[in-house]
Design a protein around this motif. Structure first.
Motif, PDB file in Angstrom:
ATOM      1  N   PRO A  82       0.818  -1.225   0.000  1.00  0.00           N
ATOM      2  CA  PRO A  82       0.000   0.000   0.000  1.00  0.00           C
ATOM      3  C   PRO A  82       0.849   1.272   0.000  1.00  0.00           C
ATOM      4  O   PRO A  82       0.517   2.257  -0.681  1.00  0.00           O
ATOM      5  CB  PRO A  82      -0.818  -0.115   1.290  1.00  0.00           C
ATOM      6  N   ALA A  83       1.963   1.252   0.746  1.00  0.00           N
ATOM      7  CA  ALA A  83       2.845   2.420   0.774  1.00  0.00           C
ATOM      8  C   ALA A  83       3.453   2.660  -0.597  1.00  0.00           C
ATOM      9  O   ALA A  83       3.574   3.816  -1.051  1.00  0.00           O
ATOM     10  CB  ALA A  83       3.945   2.223   1.812  1.00  0.00           C
ATOM     11  N   ALA A  84       3.827   1.585  -1.286  1.00  0.00           N
ATOM     12  CA  ALA A  84       4.416   1.716  -2.623  1.00  0.00           C
ATOM     13  C   ALA A  84       3.416   2.284  -3.620  1.00  0.00           C
ATOM     14  O   ALA A  84       3.777   3.086  -4.493  1.00  0.00           O
ATOM     15  CB  ALA A  84       4.932   0.361  -3.105  1.00  0.00           C
ATOM     16  N   ILE A  85       2.155   1.882  -3.514  1.00  0.00           N
ATOM     17  CA  ILE A  85       1.128   2.411  -4.417  1.00  0.00           C
ATOM     18  C   ILE A  85       0.971   3.914  -4.223  1.00  0.00           C
ATOM     19  O   ILE A  85       0.811   4.670  -5.189  1.00  0.00           O
ATOM     20  CB  ILE A  85      -0.209   1.676  -4.196  1.00  0.00           C
ATOM     21  N   ILE A  86       1.039   4.352  -2.974  1.00  0.00           N
ATOM     22  CA  ILE A  86       1.007   5.797  -2.708  1.00  0.00           C
ATOM     23  C   ILE A  86       2.222   6.466  -3.333  1.00  0.00           C
ATOM     24  O   ILE A  86       2.126   7.539  -3.945  1.00  0.00           O
ATOM     25  CB  ILE A  86       0.964   6.061  -1.185  1.00  0.00           C
ATOM     26  N   GLY A  87       3.394   5.819  -3.225  1.00  0.00           N
ATOM     27  CA  GLY A  87       4.606   6.372  -3.834  1.00  0.00           C
ATOM     28  C   GLY A  87       4.496   6.465  -5.339  1.00  0.00           C
ATOM     29  O   GLY A  87       4.944   7.447  -5.956  1.00  0.00           O
ATOM     30  N   ILE A  88       3.897   5.442  -5.978  1.00  0.00           N
ATOM     31  CA  ILE A  88       3.699   5.472  -7.430  1.00  0.00           C
ATOM     32  C   ILE A  88       2.767   6.611  -7.810  1.00  0.00           C
ATOM     33  O   ILE A  88       2.996   7.322  -8.805  1.00  0.00           O
ATOM     34  CB  ILE A  88       3.129   4.124  -7.911  1.00  0.00           C
ATOM     35  N   THR A  89       1.712   6.799  -7.028  1.00  0.00           N
ATOM     36  CA  THR A  89       0.756   7.884  -7.298  1.00  0.00           C
ATOM     37  C   THR A  89       1.445   9.237  -7.217  1.00  0.00           C
ATOM     38  O   THR A  89       1.259  10.106  -8.083  1.00  0.00           O
ATOM     39  CB  THR A  89      -0.411   7.829  -6.303  1.00  0.00           C
ATOM     40  N   ILE A  90       2.251   9.426  -6.191  1.00  0.00           N
ATOM     41  CA  ILE A  90       2.999  10.682  -6.056  1.00  0.00           C
ATOM     42  C   ILE A  90       3.942  10.859  -7.237  1.00  0.00           C
ATOM     43  O   ILE A  90       4.038  11.944  -7.821  1.00  0.00           O
ATOM     44  CB  ILE A  90       3.780  10.701  -4.722  1.00  0.00           C
ATOM     45  N   GLY A  91       4.624   9.772  -7.613  1.00  0.00           N
ATOM     46  CA  GLY A  91       5.539   9.837  -8.753  1.00  0.00           C
ATOM     47  C   GLY A  91       4.843  10.197 -10.045  1.00  0.00           C
ATOM     48  O   GLY A  91       5.382  10.948 -10.868  1.00  0.00           O
ATOM     49  N   THR A  92       3.637   9.680 -10.242  1.00  0.00           N
ATOM     50  CA  THR A  92       2.889   9.945 -11.473  1.00  0.00           C
ATOM     51  C   THR A  92       2.638  11.432 -11.666  1.00  0.00           C
ATOM     52  O   THR A  92       2.743  11.962 -12.785  1.00  0.00           O
ATOM     53  CB  THR A  92       1.541   9.196 -11.449  1.00  0.00           C
ATOM     54  N   PHE A  93       2.323  12.116 -10.580  1.00  0.00           N
ATOM     55  CA  PHE A  93       1.932  13.520 -10.686  1.00  0.00           C
ATOM     56  C   PHE A  93       3.081  14.498 -10.440  1.00  0.00           C
ATOM     57  O   PHE A  93       2.918  15.703 -10.653  1.00  0.00           O
ATOM     58  CB  PHE A  93       0.792  13.818  -9.708  1.00  0.00           C
ATOM     59  N   THR A  94       4.227  13.986  -9.996  1.00  0.00           N
ATOM     60  CA  THR A  94       5.319  14.913  -9.664  1.00  0.00           C
ATOM     61  C   THR A  94       6.636  14.608 -10.375  1.00  0.00           C
ATOM     62  O   THR A  94       7.584  15.376 -10.241  1.00  0.00           O
ATOM     63  CB  THR A  94       5.595  14.906  -8.144  1.00  0.00           C
ATOM     64  N   GLY A 147       8.712   1.590   1.824  1.00  0.00           N
ATOM     65  CA  GLY A 147       7.793   1.111   0.799  1.00  0.00           C
ATOM     66  C   GLY A 147       7.337   2.240  -0.106  1.00  0.00           C
ATOM     67  O   GLY A 147       7.275   2.093  -1.335  1.00  0.00           O
ATOM     68  N   GLY A 148       7.009   3.397   0.493  1.00  0.00           N
ATOM     69  CA  GLY A 148       6.603   4.557  -0.298  1.00  0.00           C
ATOM     70  C   GLY A 148       7.722   5.066  -1.186  1.00  0.00           C
ATOM     71  O   GLY A 148       7.508   5.403  -2.360  1.00  0.00           O
ATOM     72  N   VAL A 149       8.932   5.123  -0.624  1.00  0.00           N
ATOM     73  CA  VAL A 149      10.092   5.556  -1.418  1.00  0.00           C
ATOM     74  C   VAL A 149      10.325   4.591  -2.574  1.00  0.00           C
ATOM     75  O   VAL A 149      10.603   5.004  -3.712  1.00  0.00           O
ATOM     76  CB  VAL A 149      11.357   5.653  -0.532  1.00  0.00           C
ATOM     77  N   ALA A 150      10.185   3.284  -2.306  1.00  0.00           N
ATOM     78  CA  ALA A 150      10.382   2.284  -3.354  1.00  0.00           C
ATOM     79  C   ALA A 150       9.371   2.445  -4.477  1.00  0.00           C
ATOM     80  O   ALA A 150       9.706   2.297  -5.664  1.00  0.00           O
ATOM     81  CB  ALA A 150      10.289   0.878  -2.767  1.00  0.00           C
ATOM     82  N   PHE A 155       8.695   3.872 -10.010  1.00  0.00           N
ATOM     83  CA  PHE A 155       7.971   4.523 -11.098  1.00  0.00           C
ATOM     84  C   PHE A 155       8.908   5.333 -11.977  1.00  0.00           C
ATOM     85  O   PHE A 155       8.825   5.296 -13.204  1.00  0.00           O
ATOM     86  CB  PHE A 155       6.887   5.453 -10.540  1.00  0.00           C
ATOM     87  N   VAL A 156       9.828   6.045 -11.357  1.00  0.00           N
ATOM     88  CA  VAL A 156      10.703   6.950 -12.099  1.00  0.00           C
ATOM     89  C   VAL A 156      11.724   6.184 -12.933  1.00  0.00           C
ATOM     90  O   VAL A 156      11.965   6.507 -14.097  1.00  0.00           O
ATOM     91  CB  VAL A 156      11.419   7.924 -11.140  1.00  0.00           C
ATOM     92  N   ALA A 157      12.342   5.143 -12.344  1.00  0.00           N
ATOM     93  CA  ALA A 157      13.457   4.495 -13.050  1.00  0.00           C
ATOM     94  C   ALA A 157      13.572   3.004 -12.764  1.00  0.00           C
ATOM     95  O   ALA A 157      14.651   2.438 -12.896  1.00  0.00           O
ATOM     96  CB  ALA A 157      14.773   5.181 -12.666  1.00  0.00           C
ATOM     97  N   HIS A 158      12.453   2.331 -12.374  1.00  0.00           N
ATOM     98  CA  HIS A 158      12.502   0.915 -12.008  1.00  0.00           C
ATOM     99  C   HIS A 158      13.607   0.681 -10.981  1.00  0.00           C
ATOM    100  O   HIS A 158      14.355  -0.302 -11.063  1.00  0.00           O
ATOM    101  CB  HIS A 158      12.733   0.031 -13.231  1.00  0.00           C
ATOM    102  N   ALA A 159      13.722   1.575 -10.028  1.00  0.00           N
ATOM    103  CA  ALA A 159      14.801   1.516  -9.036  1.00  0.00           C
ATOM    104  C   ALA A 159      14.229   1.373  -7.630  1.00  0.00           C
ATOM    105  O   ALA A 159      14.680   2.019  -6.683  1.00  0.00           O
ATOM    106  CB  ALA A 159      15.676   2.767  -9.132  1.00  0.00           C
ATOM    107  N   GLY A 160      13.245   0.493  -7.485  1.00  0.00           N
ATOM    108  CA  GLY A 160      12.636   0.298  -6.173  1.00  0.00           C
ATOM    109  C   GLY A 160      13.388  -0.675  -5.289  1.00  0.00           C
ATOM    110  O   GLY A 160      13.097  -0.776  -4.096  1.00  0.00           O
TER     111      GLY A 160
END
Length: 263
Positions: A82-94, A147-150, A155-160
């Motif tokens: 769940p934390a990673a999904i939040i991180g992906i969402t943040i990455g998508t918009f930022t 998890g959020g950072v991952a 999302f940015v560079a497949h670097a989770g």
């Protein structure tokens, strides 16, 4: 999306990159797989390399799920996914506001610091036994953060890999429990990433066709990694994982330096 070249140099970069990613994901937590995108980026723009790798990574994830089916830890997945999904969402918009080179530097430093800390304790600088026993295993908040950072860096560079390993490796799980948990984690976040990647136009005919051509390499790399996983001891497994994590970190730091000071 840029046209993908079909010359020999491209395949000399892409083929070993996919094998490295497959072996790492199949047997050793996926840490070294982070180098796949930078290697392919020698031949194509990095956004093209990331888009090209995502379907291949999803194929690897299917093989990994089959090999480690139901051997994962729901306890740790309930924290990190769940934390990673939040991180992906943040990455998508930022993501457009963050320079990728600086993200690579941050991930690289995380990887190197955590791995060097392990090596310091492993090779002649061990804490007294009573202090080792008193050391706490990282808790839920630690897992939510990494998890959020991952999710964001994946999302940015497949670097989770390095961020999630910062949480998972200190858990000191059985090697197969650890491996299965990371397989499920990356399967979940890679599937989620397909949605924003499609929304922002990362996939076109050229990317998907080239991914399809390279796809057979994915299960081969995974197979080699899975075979190696079952042949090494828990002690050697963690030594290899931290070694791969350290190599990954130095590679990412080099990528940052190359962008600003070498190129």
């Amino acid at each position: 999306m840029d046209q993908i070249p079909t010359d020999l140099f491209f395949y000399l970069c892409a083929i070993p990159a996919i094998f490295i990613a497959g072996i790492s994901k199949g047997g050793f937590g996926g840490g070294l797989g982070v180098v796949a995108v930078p290697i392919i980026a020698f031949a194509v723009p990095i956004n093209v390399a990331a888009a090209l790798m995502l379907p291949i990574l999803c194929c690897m994830d299917v093989v990994g799920l089959y090999a480690f089916w139901r051997k994962w830890s729901w306890k740790h997945l309930a924290i990190t996914v769940p934390a990673a999904i939040i991180g992906i969402t943040i990455g998508t918009f930022t993501f457009e506001y963050f320079h990728e080179a600086w993200i690579r530097l941050i991930i690289g430093l995380i990887a190197v610091i955590f791995s060097l800390k392990f090596f310091k304790k492993r090779f002649g600088y061990l804490l007294p036994k009573h202090q080792e026993k008193d050391q706490k295993i990282p808790g839920r908040l630690y897992g939510y953060f990494w998890g959020g950072v991952a999710g964001f860096t994946s999302f940015v560079a497949h670097a989770g890999g390095p961020p999630v390993n910062a949480y998972m490796l200190p858990q000191k799980l059985d090697k197969t429990l650890y491996q299965a948990t990371t397989v499920f984690f990356f399967t979940a976040i890679n599937l989620v990433k397909l949605i924003p990647y499609g929304m922002i136009g990362q996939f076109d005919g050229s990317v998907l066709t080239t991914s399809l051509v390279l796809l057979p390499l994915a299960p081969l790399g995974m197979y080699l990694g899975i075979k190696l996983h079952h042949k090494v001891s828990d002690d050697l497994f963690y030594l290899l994982c931290y070694s791969f994590l350290c190599l990954t970190g130095f590679k990412l730091i080099y990528d940052w330096a190359a962008y600003f000071f070498i190129l």
